[in-house]
Design an enzyme around this catalytic site. Structure first.
Site, mmCIF file in Angstrom:
data_model
loop_
_atom_site.group_PDB
_atom_site.id
_atom_site.type_symbol
_atom_site.label_atom_id
_atom_site.label_comp_id
_atom_site.label_asym_id
_atom_site.label_seq_id
_atom_site.Cartn_x
_atom_site.Cartn_y
_atom_site.Cartn_z
ATOM 1 N N ASN A 7 46.714 58.495 42.398
ATOM 2 C CA ASN A 7 45.769 58.722 43.466
ATOM 3 C C ASN A 7 44.686 57.764 43.601
ATOM 4 O OD1 ASN A 7 43.549 59.997 44.759
ATOM 5 N ND2 ASN A 7 43.176 61.521 43.350
ATOM 6 N N TRP A 8 44.948 57.072 44.677
ATOM 7 C CA TRP A 8 44.027 55.712 44.736
ATOM 8 C C TRP A 8 42.527 56.140 45.237
ATOM 9 C CZ3 TRP A 8 46.273 50.956 47.250
ATOM 10 C CH2 TRP A 8 47.531 50.423 46.425
ATOM 11 N N LYS A 9 42.381 57.568 45.566
ATOM 12 C CA LYS A 9 40.852 57.918 45.838
ATOM 13 C C LYS A 9 40.231 57.090 46.921
ATOM 14 C CE LYS A 9 40.362 59.876 41.151
ATOM 15 N NZ LYS A 9 39.450 60.297 40.248
ATOM 16 N N HIS A 94 41.527 68.899 44.389
ATOM 17 C CA HIS A 94 41.160 67.759 43.385
ATOM 18 C C HIS A 94 39.567 68.162 43.199
ATOM 19 C CE1 HIS A 94 39.864 64.235 41.547
ATOM 20 N NE2 HIS A 94 41.208 63.855 41.099
ATOM 21 N N GLU A 96 37.011 66.345 42.639
ATOM 22 C CA GLU A 96 36.106 65.744 43.286
ATOM 23 C C GLU A 96 35.988 65.988 44.736
ATOM 24 O OE1 GLU A 96 37.888 61.806 42.851
ATOM 25 O OE2 GLU A 96 37.340 61.715 40.630
ATOM 26 N N GLU A 161 43.878 68.523 35.488
ATOM 27 C CA GLU A 161 42.945 67.530 35.115
ATOM 28 C C GLU A 161 41.491 67.973 34.873
ATOM 29 O OE1 GLU A 161 44.167 63.962 37.849
ATOM 30 O OE2 GLU A 161 42.796 65.293 39.227
ATOM 31 N N GLY A 167 38.149 59.565 34.632
ATOM 32 C CA GLY A 167 37.471 58.451 34.751
ATOM 33 C C GLY A 167 36.513 57.820 33.718
ATOM 34 N N SER A 199 42.212 59.960 32.715
ATOM 35 C CA SER A 199 42.320 58.813 31.992
ATOM 36 C C SER A 199 43.605 58.344 31.395
ATOM 37 C CB SER A 199 41.310 58.995 30.975
ATOM 38 O OG SER A 199 39.941 59.133 31.311
ATOM 39 N N GLY A 220 44.561 58.138 38.135
ATOM 40 C CA GLY A 220 43.594 57.613 39.084
ATOM 41 C C GLY A 220 43.426 55.949 38.986
ATOM 42 N N GLY A 221 42.366 55.351 38.141
ATOM 43 C CA GLY A 221 41.940 54.180 38.097
ATOM 44 C C GLY A 221 43.373 53.338 37.564
HETATM 45 P P1 13P Z 1 41.466 58.704 36.143
HETATM 46 O O1 13P Z 1 43.052 58.191 35.980
HETATM 47 O O2 13P Z 1 40.815 57.450 36.827
HETATM 48 O O3 13P Z 1 40.757 59.258 34.881
HETATM 49 O O4 13P Z 1 41.600 59.695 37.401
HETATM 50 C C1 13P Z 1 42.202 61.088 37.353
HETATM 51 C C2 13P Z 1 42.354 61.413 38.638
HETATM 52 O O5 13P Z 1 41.297 62.174 38.961
HETATM 53 C C3 13P Z 1 43.671 61.555 39.270
HETATM 54 O O6 13P Z 1 43.596 62.375 40.382
#
Ligand code: 13P
Length: 237
Positions: A7-9, A94, A96, A161, A167, A199, A220-221
């Site tokens: 997920n590149w957000k 998600h 967010e 999640e 993050g 994470s 994510g990251g």
């Molecule tokens: P991180 O891997 O950066 O913690 O993010 C997880 C995430 O929200 C994937 O959708």
């Protein structure tokens, strides 16, 4: 078969397509029957990335969708538009989006329906806050979030999640991940791929992906760098 979904957000301009190409190049070296890699870039890169990765074994997903196929909804994107860009999957719910857009169960249910209508596979996200975890109600809370997809469990992917792990570098214990995933498996049955997210890094992926009922990761990251994302895929047995 593990599903490793990035997920590149809200990250990535056009030059990030080089990183996507590096991911698909590395994916071609991995044993084909062990992983399916997916990248969910921002909408602005969806069509270009789908084209760049067309002949590869990496698939593409959106990060959200509007429930309606089209209409007067300034600034929004329908599931049909996401599919038209060449996507196969769509993240829905998600934390967010729940937080920033106020998505509730009723709206999420319509978004899931929209994604299915457009031929996309919904990746439905659930997960508790730190406060809920600390008061001991995490499983009850997540079980409630699963109401949205429980009746169509064979048509969706579910990603657990925990909000406090996103993050932050914090990860639940393998026992806590196992307990949550056992609850989700019991509730949804055997056909739903269950992902863990929060994470996930190359250094902890093997341990997390070895947990029973964990069928992949939502990253994510660490999905933004080909080396890290491929490292996670390599850790999947
Ligand atoms: P991180 O891997 O950066 O913690 O993010 C997880 C995430 O929200 C994937 O959708």
């Amino acid at each position: 078969m593990s599903l490793i979904i990035g997920n590149w957000k809200m990250h990535g301009l056009k030059d990030a397509l080089g990183e996507a190409r590096a991911i698909s190049g590395g994916a071609a070296m991995l044993p084909e029957d062990k992983h399916q890699l997916v990248i969910c870039p921002p909408y602005t890169l969806l069509a270009m990335m789908a084209e760049a990765l067309m002949e590869t074994n990496v698939l593409i997903g959106g990060q959200d969708c509007h429930p309606s196929p089209s209409g007067a909804h300034t600034g929004r994107i329908s599931a049909e538009m996401v599919a038209d860009c060449g996507a196969t999957y769509c993240i829905i719910g998600h934390s967010e989006c729940r937080d920033e857009l106020g998505d509730d169960d009723e709206l999420l249910s319509r978004k899931v329906e929209g994604a299915l209508r457009a031929g996309l596979v919904p990746i439905f996200c659930v997960g508790e806050s730190l406060e809920i975890r600390e008061t001991g109600h995490a499983e009850t809370f997540v079980n409630g979030q699963l109401d949205v997809v429980a009746k169509i469990a064979d048509r969706v992917i579910v990603a657990y999640e925990p909000i406090w792990a996103i993050g932050t570098g914090k990860v639940p214990t393998v026992e806590d991940i196992a307990a949550m995933h056992a609850m989700m498996r019991e509730r949804l049955g055997g056909s739903t791929p269950l992902l863990y997210g929060g994470s996930v890094k190359p250094g902890n992926a093997a341990e997390i992906l070895a947990v029973e009922n964990v069928n992949g990761a939502l990253v994510g990251g660490a999905s933004l760098k080909a080396e890290d994302f491929l490292g996670i895929a390599q850790a999947a047995s």
